[in-house]
Structures are given as structure tokens and as C-alpha cells.
Motif scaffolding. Structure first.
Motif, PDB file in Angstrom:
ATOM      1  N   ILE A   1       0.818  -1.213   0.000  1.00  0.00           N
ATOM      2  CA  ILE A   1       0.000   0.000   0.000  1.00  0.00           C
ATOM      3  C   ILE A   1       0.855   1.268   0.000  1.00  0.00           C
ATOM      4  CG2 ILE A   1      -1.997  -1.102   1.082  1.00  0.00           C
ATOM      5  CD1 ILE A   1      -1.108   0.136   3.753  1.00  0.00           C
ATOM      6  N   ASP A   2       2.163   1.088  -0.173  1.00  0.00           N
ATOM      7  CA  ASP A   2       3.080   2.239  -0.226  1.00  0.00           C
ATOM      8  C   ASP A   2       4.066   2.024  -1.372  1.00  0.00           C
ATOM      9  OD1 ASP A   2       4.857   4.291   0.075  1.00  0.00           O
ATOM     10  OD2 ASP A   2       5.365   3.872   2.160  1.00  0.00           O
ATOM     11  N   PRO A   3       3.804   2.624  -2.545  1.00  0.00           N
ATOM     12  CA  PRO A   3       4.635   2.366  -3.725  1.00  0.00           C
ATOM     13  C   PRO A   3       5.952   3.146  -3.763  1.00  0.00           C
ATOM     14  CG  PRO A   3       2.869   3.888  -4.285  1.00  0.00           C
ATOM     15  CD  PRO A   3       2.641   3.482  -2.855  1.00  0.00           C
ATOM     16  N   ARG A   4       6.282   3.873  -2.701  1.00  0.00           N
ATOM     17  CA  ARG A   4       7.554   4.599  -2.689  1.00  0.00           C
ATOM     18  C   ARG A   4       8.726   3.631  -2.507  1.00  0.00           C
ATOM     19  NH1 ARG A   4       5.863   8.831   1.887  1.00  0.00           N
ATOM     20  NH2 ARG A   4       4.617   7.000   2.422  1.00  0.00           N
ATOM     21  N   PRO A   5       9.842   3.899  -3.183  1.00  0.00           N
ATOM     22  CA  PRO A   5      11.041   3.088  -2.939  1.00  0.00           C
ATOM     23  C   PRO A   5      11.493   3.186  -1.477  1.00  0.00           C
ATOM     24  CG  PRO A   5      11.284   4.329  -4.969  1.00  0.00           C
ATOM     25  CD  PRO A   5      10.048   4.852  -4.283  1.00  0.00           C
ATOM     26  N   LYS A   6      12.040   2.102  -0.964  1.00  0.00           N
ATOM     27  CA  LYS A   6      12.462   2.073   0.445  1.00  0.00           C
ATOM     28  C   LYS A   6      13.466   3.190   0.768  1.00  0.00           C
ATOM     29  CE  LYS A   6      11.951  -2.966   1.054  1.00  0.00           C
ATOM     30  NZ  LYS A   6      11.801  -3.450  -0.326  1.00  0.00           N
ATOM     31  N   ILE A   7      14.362   3.481  -0.186  1.00  0.00           N
ATOM     32  CA  ILE A   7      15.408   4.475   0.097  1.00  0.00           C
ATOM     33  C   ILE A   7      14.845   5.875   0.343  1.00  0.00           C
ATOM     34  CG2 ILE A   7      17.373   3.333  -0.993  1.00  0.00           C
ATOM     35  CD1 ILE A   7      16.817   4.965  -3.528  1.00  0.00           C
ATOM     36  N   HIS A   8      13.610   6.123  -0.044  1.00  0.00           N
ATOM     37  CA  HIS A   8      13.038   7.451   0.172  1.00  0.00           C
ATOM     38  C   HIS A   8      12.650   7.683   1.633  1.00  0.00           C
ATOM     39  CE1 HIS A   8      11.787   7.862  -4.356  1.00  0.00           C
ATOM     40  NE2 HIS A   8      13.080   7.678  -4.166  1.00  0.00           N
ATOM     41  N   TRP A   9      12.630   6.620   2.423  1.00  0.00           N
ATOM     42  CA  TRP A   9      12.202   6.738   3.819  1.00  0.00           C
ATOM     43  C   TRP A   9      13.321   7.135   4.772  1.00  0.00           C
ATOM     44  CZ3 TRP A   9       7.829   7.393   6.130  1.00  0.00           C
ATOM     45  CH2 TRP A   9       6.646   6.945   5.526  1.00  0.00           C
ATOM     46  N   TYR A  10      14.566   6.803   4.443  1.00  0.00           N
ATOM     47  CA  TYR A  10      15.608   6.754   5.475  1.00  0.00           C
ATOM     48  C   TYR A  10      16.225   8.101   5.868  1.00  0.00           C
ATOM     49  CZ  TYR A  10      15.400   1.718   4.641  1.00  0.00           C
ATOM     50  OH  TYR A  10      14.987   0.419   4.521  1.00  0.00           O
ATOM     51  N   LYS A  11      16.173   9.107   4.981  1.00  0.00           N
ATOM     52  CA  LYS A  11      16.710  10.447   5.283  1.00  0.00           C
ATOM     53  C   LYS A  11      18.124  10.359   5.885  1.00  0.00           C
ATOM     54  CE  LYS A  11      12.085  12.357   6.101  1.00  0.00           C
ATOM     55  NZ  LYS A  11      11.349  11.129   5.757  1.00  0.00           N
ATOM     56  N   PRO A  12      19.096   9.912   5.103  1.00  0.00           N
ATOM     57  CA  PRO A  12      20.433   9.668   5.654  1.00  0.00           C
ATOM     58  C   PRO A  12      21.170  10.932   6.075  1.00  0.00           C
ATOM     59  CG  PRO A  12      20.413   9.354   3.263  1.00  0.00           C
ATOM     60  CD  PRO A  12      18.998   9.545   3.681  1.00  0.00           C
ATOM     61  N   ASN A  13      22.036  10.759   7.086  1.00  0.00           N
ATOM     62  CA  ASN A  13      23.016  11.782   7.434  1.00  0.00           C
ATOM     63  C   ASN A  13      24.276  11.582   6.605  1.00  0.00           C
ATOM     64  OD1 ASN A  13      21.605  10.723  10.173  1.00  0.00           O
ATOM     65  ND2 ASN A  13      21.752  12.960  10.170  1.00  0.00           N
ATOM     66  N   ILE A  14      24.605  10.316   6.377  1.00  0.00           N
ATOM     67  CA  ILE A  14      25.757   9.920   5.563  1.00  0.00           C
ATOM     68  C   ILE A  14      25.243   8.933   4.525  1.00  0.00           C
ATOM     69  CG2 ILE A  14      28.005   8.759   5.568  1.00  0.00           C
ATOM     70  CD1 ILE A  14      28.182   9.514   8.597  1.00  0.00           C
ATOM     71  N   ALA A  15      25.523   9.184   3.255  1.00  0.00           N
ATOM     72  CA  ALA A  15      24.992   8.318   2.196  1.00  0.00           C
ATOM     73  C   ALA A  15      26.097   7.895   1.242  1.00  0.00           C
ATOM     74  CB  ALA A  15      23.887   9.040   1.427  1.00  0.00           C
TER      75      ALA A  15
END
Length: 451
Positions: A168-182
Motif C-alpha cells: 500500500i506504499d509504492p515509494r522506494p524504500k530508500i526514500h524513507w531513510y533520510k540519511p546523514n551519511i549516504a
């Protein structure tokens, strides 16, 4: 906190369930089927559902949260009951973010290399006894679980997958994490059932780079033109640090990294893996590990599970099994193995198993990917094409896509097995690439044959 998992048996889901159990949460779950090793690992902690199937009566107002796995469907009866009761429903990545929003989040993203880079970082941290939280997509040597969550650790290292968050959430997982270091390792079109065009796929990484916390940083593969474009075109106020493949040499089947302190023998090999190593080194330095300590630790890193995994070796032959299936991974892995064992005949076998690889339009992306192999074999199951409800793929289409007139193609698993078991493996390297199992290949029997 009471948390219920809908589809608890998945590789990622059951590891999160175990991590929350270890943290002291009350965990329950359901699934319609659970395979090993998830089944035994859940049973050991008392988390295996008593009955398989979906049971809406398990969903009550006493629950604090639901974690919804990708294996469930949008009309799942437990999900519908949770929605009716107004219980908070999290996707897997959303719940991980909730658990880590007060930590320094380190997120490793990219079409390829992310599992290996994450594994390298965790290996180095473990070697130097630096305790961190983490989520990684492979079982690692020295680690009991693939997810660890604590109240106290400052850092959490997350392998960032670009696939969808939940039914029910079609966003890619990486859009959730809000990294400090990527870190961004590479961009090569994948998951065409979700991202139908290359531009649509690239856009997900643009959003990821823009989601990095202001004042944070990104290390990126400066040898990948698409990655460079995405990172350098971002107006996000972050530090941008490129990395490149370090100098190395190969001698008698061993790879040596050329470091300021001299030539360092490493267990891993291949240009792509050494590029991954360069990225991991930067991230470890951000996390407080200096260069010398990184080199000391990485010399003992043997690779992530199912990534260029050596399954058999004799004095004159060696066999590897690799999870490679996307075009970029297939090409990098094949080139790496040939470079490592130049004097031996390389027999490279690829199973077309994923939705993308069995798509007639996407097949052209494989052109030239097996060119480094002396003998190239492709196996696919027409039955798998039917199951995925794709257009029929012909042997002629596959031959044309790979661009090799001498490509050997098998559609019958028994015929493929006979071909393999009839081989003389003296002075030969065998590379088996697949996210499947070649229609039930007996790997133990194959090992004995090579040995």
C-alpha cells in the motif's frame, strides 16, 4: 510495545521481527507459508505462527503497530482489520526509520554493490569492536542476524533498496531513510515491472540524494557517469565526495591492493569489488575508522553471502556461485573472474530468472555482458515466463540480445545439468550466476565433481 508482522516469514521481515524481540518488544506475526531458514529462526525465539494463513482475530486494539511486508496483498484480511481498527500500519523501511530517527543514519544505495559495501562496513566495525545498529540484505560471517536495533548505539548502517516499500506504499524504500551519511554505488536500470523507463528509475535516486539531511554527505562512484550526473546536479546542501577504484594487481590468482604501506593481499577480487572497497573506506572514515585500521580489517573480509561465493576448488579448477542477474552485475562479475584466472578457460553460466531478465524488451540490455567468458551458457525456464505472465521469449531472441554467435542456450534443466556434469573441469573456472537454482541443480554433487 506490541507489534504484529503481516508476512513475518520474509528474509527482511523475519530479521526485523527477531531484532525487535531481542530489543524487548512483544512480537507476533502471520504468513501463509514460511521457508527455511526463517522458519527455524522464528521458532527458536518462539515467534513462529502456530498456524499458517491470515487470521483477522489476531488484530486487536491491544496492538501498538503493524509492520506490513511486501508478500502480503492490499486485500489481506489482517490488513483490512487493522485499517478498520485504526491501528498504525508501517512499511518495513518506515518502521526502520522510526527506530533510527535519533541516530546517525548511514545509507548505502545503488543498483549494484550495496550489499557488499554494507557488509564491508559492518565487517570493519565488528573487527574493531565498534558496536553499531544495522540492516543488511545478506547473512554475514560473525553476525547472528541481518537486523540489529538498540537504544544506545549512535550509528545505524542501512542497506538502501530502491524497490517498493509495501503493497500500500509504492515509494522506494530508500526514500524513507533520510540519511546523514549516504553512498551511491551505481545506477543501471532494474525492476522494470515497477520502473518502466530508465528515466523513471534514475528519478528515484535523484529523490534519494535530495532526501539526505541538510549538512550531511554523500560518497559516490565517480566512475559511473549517471551517478555523477545525479549527485552533481542536486542542489541539496550536502558534501559531495567522489571515489574511484584503487590501484591493484593480480598475481597467481591473488589480488593485491596497492596501499601507502605496501601491497595488501585481499580475499575479494574484481574491479567492481575493489571499487566497492573504496566506497566502504570513505564511509568507515566518516564513522571514525582511520585508513590504516580500515586496511587491517578489510584484509580479512571474504565477501557477502551469495556474492562471488567460492563453492569448490581443486589445484587446477575453481567454481563460484554469484547472485548476479542484472546486466551490470553479470558483466562486472564475469570480467572479474576472468581477470583473476586469466590462464584458465572461463565457463560462465547465467540463469535468466527475474521479471526484468525474462522481458523480451529488456533482454537487449544484456548485450556484451558475457563477452569476457570463453564459453557462455544461458539457461531459462519457459515455465517461469508463463508464471510471470510475460510474452514468450525465444532462443533466437536471447542469442541476438547477448550478441554472441557461440552462445549456448538451454531451456530444459535436465539437459543443462547433463552438460555441466559432462564437463572436464581441469584448467577451467566455472561461474554460476543466478538468483534462482537452475531448475534444481545439485550443487553438492557438482562440488564433488570439481574436487
Amino acid at each position: 510495545m506490541n507489534v504484529h508482522f503481516i508476512a513475518i516469514g520474509g528474509a527482511a521481515m523475519h530479521n526485523l521481527a527477531l531484532a525487535l524481540h531481542d530489543k524487548g518488544y512483544r512480537v507476533t506475526g502471520s504468513d501463509d507459508t514460511i521457508f527455511e531458514p526463517s522458519k527455524s529462526r522464528l521458532a527458536k525465539k518462539g515467534l513462529l505462527p502456530e498456524r499458517f494463513g491470515w487470521h483477522p482475530e489476531k488484530i486487536t486494539s491491544t496492538l501498538d503497530a503493524i509492520v506490513l511486508g511486501m508478500h502480503a496483498k492490499a486485500d489481506n484480511p489482517e490488513l483490512l482489520k487493522a485499517q478498520e481498527l485504526g491501528i498504525k500500519i508501517y512499511s518495513y523501511p518506515e518502521f526502520l526509520y522510526e527506530q533510527s530517527k535519533y541516530k546517525t543514519r548511514v545509507v548505502i544505495a545503488g543498483s549494484h554493490g550495496k550489499t557488499t559495501i554494507t557488509s564491508m562496513i559492518l565487517h570493519v566495525m565488528h573487527y574493531h569492536e565498534r558496536d553499531v545498529d544495522y540492516m543488511v540484505g545478506a547473512q554475514l560471517e560473525g553476525f547472528d542476524v541481518m537486523v540489529k536495533l538498540t537504544e544506545d548505539n549512535d550509528f545505524i548502517v542501512l542497506e538502501g533498496d530502491e524497490y517498493l516499500s509495501s503493497p500500500i506504499d509504492p515509494r522506494p524504500k530508500i526514500h524513507w531513510y533520510k540519511p546523514n551519511i549516504a553512498l551511491l554505488s551505481g545506477i543501471a536500470w532494474d525492476h522494470i515491472n515497477v520502473f518502466p523507463t530508465f528515466d523513471n528509475y534514475v528519478e528515484q535516486f535523484r529523490i534519494f540524494v535530495d532526501s539526505i539531511v541538510s549538512g550531511g554527505s554523500i560518497n559516490y562512484n565517480a566512475e559511473d557517469a549517471e551517478v555523477v550526473r545525479v549527485v552533481e546536479n542536486s542542489s541539496n546542501t550536502i558534501r559531495k565526495i567522489g571515489y574511484r577504484t584503487p590501484e591493484y594487481r593480480v598475481e597467481d590468482g591473488r589480488t593485491f591492493l596497492l596501499t601507502p604501506e605496501g601491497d595488501l593481499p585481499v580475499e575479494i577480487f574484481g574491479k567492481h569489488n575493489l571499487n566497492n572497497l573504496a566506497g566502504a573506506k570513505w564511509i568507515c572514515q566518516h564513522m571514525g575508522i582511520d585508513e590504516d585500521d580500515f586496511y587491517e580489517a578489510i584484509a580479512t573480509f571474504k565477501g557477502a553471502s551469495k556474492r562471488l561465493e567460492k563453492i569448490a576448488e581443486s589445484p587446477t579448477s575453481v567454481a563460484f556461485k554469484d547472485f548476479a542477474h542484472s546486466p551490470s552485475k553479470v558483466q562486472a562479475t564475469t570480467q572479474a573472474v576472468k581477470e583473476q584466472f586469466k590462464e584458465r578457460t572461463l565457463l560462465a553460466c547465467l540463469e535468466l530468472h527475474t521479471y526484468s531478465s525474462l522481458n523480451a524488451e529488456f533482454l537487449k540490455e544484456y548485450k556484451g555482458t558475457l563477452d569476457a567468458a570463453d564459453i557462455a551458457v544461458v539457461f531459462y525456464s519457459p515455465h517461469a515466463v508463463e508464471i510471470k505472465k510475460l510474452e514468450k521469449v525465444t532462443e533466437a531472441q536471447i542469442a541476438a540480445a547477448f550478441g554472441r554467435n557461440d552462445l549456448i542456450i538451454y531451456t530444459d534443466p535436465d539437459a543443462f545439468k547433463r552438460y555441466l556434469f559432462d564437463q572436464d573441469f581441469r584448467n577451467k573456472t566455472l561461474l554460476l550466476m543466478s538468483s534462482g537454482n537452475y531448475g534444481g541443480l545439485d550443487f553438492d554433487a557438482l562440488k564433488k565433481l570439481i574436487l
